[in-house]
Each structure stands twice: as structure tokens, then as C-alpha cells.
Design an enzyme around this catalytic site. Structure first.
Site, mmCIF file in Angstrom:
data_model
loop_
_atom_site.group_PDB
_atom_site.id
_atom_site.type_symbol
_atom_site.label_atom_id
_atom_site.label_comp_id
_atom_site.label_asym_id
_atom_site.label_seq_id
_atom_site.Cartn_x
_atom_site.Cartn_y
_atom_site.Cartn_z
ATOM 1 N N PRO A 124 0.817 -1.224 0.000
ATOM 2 C CA PRO A 124 0.000 0.000 0.000
ATOM 3 C C PRO A 124 0.850 1.274 0.000
ATOM 4 C CG PRO A 124 -0.899 -1.595 1.541
ATOM 5 C CD PRO A 124 0.437 -2.134 1.103
ATOM 6 N N TYR A 125 1.933 1.260 0.761
ATOM 7 C CA TYR A 125 2.839 2.419 0.791
ATOM 8 C C TYR A 125 3.464 2.640 -0.584
ATOM 9 C CZ TYR A 125 7.175 4.986 1.715
ATOM 10 O OH TYR A 125 8.209 5.871 1.662
ATOM 11 N N MET A 126 3.953 1.570 -1.211
ATOM 12 C CA MET A 126 4.580 1.706 -2.522
ATOM 13 C C MET A 126 3.573 2.147 -3.576
ATOM 14 S SD MET A 126 7.734 1.218 -2.040
ATOM 15 C CE MET A 126 8.820 0.495 -0.795
ATOM 16 N N LYS A 129 3.131 5.827 -3.147
ATOM 17 C CA LYS A 129 4.286 6.532 -3.710
ATOM 18 C C LYS A 129 4.232 6.534 -5.242
ATOM 19 C CE LYS A 129 6.881 8.087 -0.355
ATOM 20 N NZ LYS A 129 7.088 9.562 -0.237
#
Length: 210
Positions: A124-126, A129
Site C-alpha cells: 500500500p505504501y509503494m 508513492k
């Protein structure tokens, strides 16, 4: 002119702010609270309170470029990832464009290029980004994107690589080296509309990031 540092209280942000102050580079650190602001006051670093989940337009006053190194952190859920790592980055890029800033400098991540190759808990973070970087490429503000690999707490070497091949397959970089790289790109105003993978390596930062 002054650089606004969004995410100044983070692990990379604090190191960068200290380096910038030592180098005489004018910065303004954006933090979320008076408690965070106290550390910057003690170190003689100009700061402003602003919240990526609220109002922070005022933080841009007097600044001509911005560094985005904010993150929701490893102990929050996907909701904060969406609001800070994605929507906070999008809103700040839109403000930089609207206000006519000279550059927007993004600290992204190497695996943001292909989020599904990241460990499952980081996807989810990637993905956030990935989307924030894509948005930045299409707003009307010159930009630079740094894409560090796996972050470590090793000491700075001042030596980096800009590809896995150059780094002999090693995918890590110290937060300290990222902070030094940030200082270099902040001071090198000619670097616009470029992107760099960033890993620990053997080349001086000034040689690698050109």
C-alpha cells in the site's frame, strides 16, 4: 531562497535539516505540533506548524522550493498511508504548482516503480508513492524524484550508486546518505525534471547525481 521541508521531523528530515543548517542553506521545517517544533527551536532551525491532514498552505510563505520527505510511518494503517503519503504529497505538489515554486523535490522509494514486487505489508505504501510520483510528473512545477532503496541506520559515507547493477545487487542505503543526497540536490538548482534511484555505492554524491 528558502526550502520548505515537509516531513522535517522524520528520520531523514531531521538529518537533512541539520546538514542544511550547517551548510548555511536556508530552510523552513514543517512539523505537526509545538512538541515537535521544540527540537528545531533548540537547534536554531526555522520551523512552522502545518498538518498534511489539514491546512498547511501558510507554510509555503517565503519559500521557493519544497522537499517532501513525509511519511505516515510503519506503525499506522493504510488510512494514514492514503492521507499522508498519497494525498498529502498530491496536495503539496498542487500548491507548489499554484504558487509558482521553482522546484518540488520528492523522496520516494525504489520499489514504488513496481509496487507488487515489494513485501506484501509495504505494497500500500509503494502504491501510494507510485501514484504521488505520477501526479508530480504531470503538474506544472519542475521536479526531482529520489528513489532510495531499503533504508538503514548506518553512518553516512557520502558514496552512492544509482542502479542495482552499480551497487552489485545490494538494495540498501543509509538514511544519512539520503540526507546528504538531499542537501546536494537542494543546492544544485540545475537539476530539474530528473529521477534517481539511490543506493549505497562507491561514487561521490556530486558525481552520481548530475
Amino acid at each position: 531562497m528558502t526550502t520548505l521541508v515537509i516531513g522535517a521531523n522524520g528520520q531523514i528530515g531531521r538529518q537533512f535539516c541539520e546538514l542544511a543548517q550547517e551548510a548555511g542553506e536556508p530552510i523552513k521545517a514543517m512539523v505537526r505540533s509545538e512538541e515537535q517544533q521544540a527540537w528545531f527551536d533548540e537547534h536554531g532551525i526555522d520551523s512552522v506548524i502545518g498538518d498534511l491532514e489539514g491546512d498547511f498552505r501558510h507554510a509555503f510563505a517565503g519559500c521557493d522550493q519544497v522537499v517532501f520527505t513525509a511519511g505516515s510511518g510503519p506503525h499506522t494503517g493504510p488510512d494514514k498511508t492514503l492521507l499522508i503519503d498519497l494525498y498529502g504529497a498530491i496536495r503539496s505538489a498542487d500548491l507548489a504548482s499554484e504558487l509558482g515554486l521553482s522546484r518540488y523535490l520528492m523522496v520516494s522509494a525504489m520499489r514504488a516503480e513496481d509496487p507488487l514486487t515489494a513485501p506484501e505489508k509495504l505494497r500500500p505504501y509503494m502504491a501510494a508513492k507510485f501514484a504521488a510520483d505520477a501526479h508530480l510528473r504531470h503538474v506544472s512545477v519542475p521536479h526531482l524524484i529520489l528513489k532510495p532503496g531499503r533504508l538503514t541506520d548506518e553512518a553516512a559515507t557520502g558514496k552512492v550508486a544509482t542502479s542495482l547493477e552499480e551497487a552489485n545487487g545490494e538494495n540498501g542505503i543509509s538514511r544519512a546518505n539520503v540526507a546528504h543526497a538531499l542537501l546536494h540536490v537542494v543546492q544544485t538548482r540545475s537539476l530539474v525534471d530528473v529521477e534517481f534511484t539511490l543506493l549505497d555505492g562507491q561514487r561521490a554524491i556530486s558525481e552520481a547525481l548530475t
